[in-house]
Design a protein around this motif. Structure first.
Motif, PDB file in Angstrom:
ATOM      1  N   ASP A  93     -55.062  -6.973  18.979  1.00  0.00           N
ATOM      2  CA  ASP A  93     -54.587  -6.513  17.679  1.00  0.00           C
ATOM      3  C   ASP A  93     -53.068  -6.478  17.586  1.00  0.00           C
ATOM      4  OD1 ASP A  93     -54.448  -4.552  19.557  1.00  0.00           O
ATOM      5  OD2 ASP A  93     -54.894  -2.896  18.183  1.00  0.00           O
ATOM      6  N   ARG A  94     -52.362  -6.622  18.706  1.00  0.00           N
ATOM      7  CA  ARG A  94     -50.902  -6.579  18.672  1.00  0.00           C
ATOM      8  C   ARG A  94     -50.283  -7.681  19.535  1.00  0.00           C
ATOM      9  NH1 ARG A  94     -49.162  -3.313  23.178  1.00  0.00           N
ATOM     10  NH2 ARG A  94     -50.919  -2.528  24.364  1.00  0.00           N
ATOM     11  N   ARG A  95     -50.991  -8.803  19.627  1.00  0.00           N
ATOM     12  CA  ARG A  95     -50.525  -9.884  20.485  1.00  0.00           C
ATOM     13  C   ARG A  95     -49.196 -10.461  19.994  1.00  0.00           C
ATOM     14  NH1 ARG A  95     -52.161 -13.081  24.355  1.00  0.00           N
ATOM     15  NH2 ARG A  95     -54.106 -11.943  24.534  1.00  0.00           N
ATOM     16  N   ASP A  96     -48.981 -10.489  18.683  1.00  0.00           N
ATOM     17  CA  ASP A  96     -47.758 -11.080  18.153  1.00  0.00           C
ATOM     18  C   ASP A  96     -46.527 -10.272  18.514  1.00  0.00           C
ATOM     19  OD1 ASP A  96     -48.881  -9.053  16.554  1.00  0.00           O
ATOM     20  OD2 ASP A  96     -47.626  -9.636  14.866  1.00  0.00           O
ATOM     21  N   LYS A  97     -46.689  -9.011  18.941  1.00  0.00           N
ATOM     22  CA  LYS A  97     -45.564  -8.163  19.282  1.00  0.00           C
ATOM     23  C   LYS A  97     -45.268  -8.162  20.785  1.00  0.00           C
ATOM     24  CE  LYS A  97     -46.574  -5.074  15.416  1.00  0.00           C
ATOM     25  NZ  LYS A  97     -46.854  -3.675  15.008  1.00  0.00           N
ATOM     26  N   ILE A  98     -46.095  -8.847  21.567  1.00  0.00           N
ATOM     27  CA  ILE A  98     -45.935  -8.861  23.023  1.00  0.00           C
ATOM     28  C   ILE A  98     -45.296 -10.189  23.431  1.00  0.00           C
ATOM     29  CG2 ILE A  98     -47.114  -8.715  25.233  1.00  0.00           C
ATOM     30  CD1 ILE A  98     -49.276  -7.110  23.882  1.00  0.00           C
TER      31      ILE A  98
END
Length: 326
Positions: A8-13
């Motif tokens: 759910d937060r891959r784009d921020k990693i």
């Protein structure tokens, strides 16, 4: 695995970056994988003819080593049986050997229950094995989806086989393998995999499909209490009634997940190394292929064993060494 909890937060990693430090040696090993001299040696052709039997019956013309060599070339270069016969015939002519080459029907018939020549396993010389086990599905040769869509035939149940592999994390070698039908569970196939390991197992890593008392009791019986078992319990797992006084390994794993979180538990226990087995499955489907060529069940078993030998041989030629740069 960790990526499931970061979806759910891959784009921020930020994506981790690695650099290969032995490009020269690794490039040469990749070239050698297609070199015929790696797969066909003079010793193999000198042992081409089978030994004469001392009992009554027909005499074999080709040794098991000769059949294994032909089937290995078939797997390495992705050939059909007839093309394998043509390749081996040209190799024998170029090397100046006056030998008969088995035809495609002989290769198909002899592959059933073929006893592969033994190879020296690095697992027996490199100390205890750190074993990670996983399974994947392989398609079976058949009509496929195209015939159903083209001719509007009745949809049949998709046929496939299950490939079980055991990888030694220390050497990168596949130390055990098994091909079963699709309804055989992972814990059911585990005893046959462990029978193929001659040395001690120091660490056992598997996914949640192996979670259960039968698997843990089997590992303790085979390798004693020294084996470290790392199997992620499911989200709904609860501790045993004796967890307060005498906690088991599974109880400690459940408590560790509840205290640290699943991702931190994976990193602290080494469960994240289970991705090596999934990478090996991807390597199998990229190098060997996602589909079994042989039809009858005994022949795909031999095909899977030959595939294991091919991947292990490629591993021996050279492996990349990485270091993280970002």
């Amino acid at each position: 695995m960790p990526h499931k909890f970061n979806a759910d937060r891959r784009d921020k990693i930020a994506k981790q970056r690695y650099q290969v430090t032995n490009w020269s040696a690794y490039n040469e090993s990749l070239r050698q994988r297609g070199d015929l001299t790696i797969w066909v040696k003079d010793e193999a052709l000198s042992l081409w003819t089978a030994r004469r039997r001392t009992w009554r019956g027909g005499q074999p013309k080709y040794s098991d080593l000769a059949i294994t060599l032909c089937l290995t070339l078939r797997v390495v270069y992705g050939l059909a049986l007839r093309q394998t016969q043509g390749l081996m015939r040209s190799v024998a002519a170029l090397m100046g050997f006056d030998i008969a080459v088995p035809d495609f029907s002989t290769l198909s018939r002899r592959s059933k229950g073929l006893a592969l020549p033994s190879t020296k396993s690095r697992a027996t010389t490199s100390g205890p094995v750190h074993l990670v086990v996983d399974s994947t599905g392989l398609k079976v040769f058949g009509e496929g989806e195209w015939l159903e869509n083209k001719h509007k035939t009745k949809a049949k149940r998709k046929r496939w086989r299950k490939l079980h592999l055991g990888l030694n994390l220390v050497s990168g070698e596949i130390v055990c393998s098994a091909l079963t039908v699709d309804d055989v569970g992972d814990p059911t196939a585990l005893p046959g995999l462990l029978d193929q390991i001659g040395g001690p197992v120091e660490k056992f890593i598997a996914d949640g499909a192996y979670d259960g008392t039968p698997t843990r009791d089997l590992l303790a019986t085979r390798f004693g209490e020294i084996v470290e078992v790392i199997i992620p319990p499911p989200k709904t797992a609860i501790a045993s009634p004796q967890s307060v006084l005498v906690p088991s390994v599974r109880d400690r794993h459940i408590a560790g997940i509840q205290t640290k979180g699943r991702m931190a538990w994976q990193k602290s226990t080494g469960d994240n190394k289970r991705s090596r087995a999934e990478t090996q499955m991807g390597r199998w489907k990229a190098v060997i292929g996602p589909k079994l060529k042989a039809r009858h069940f005994d022949n795909p078993k031999t095909e899977a064993k030959v595939g294991v030998r091919v991947l292990n041989r490629m591993t021996e030629l050279g492996r990349p060494k990485f270091e993280r740069v970002a």
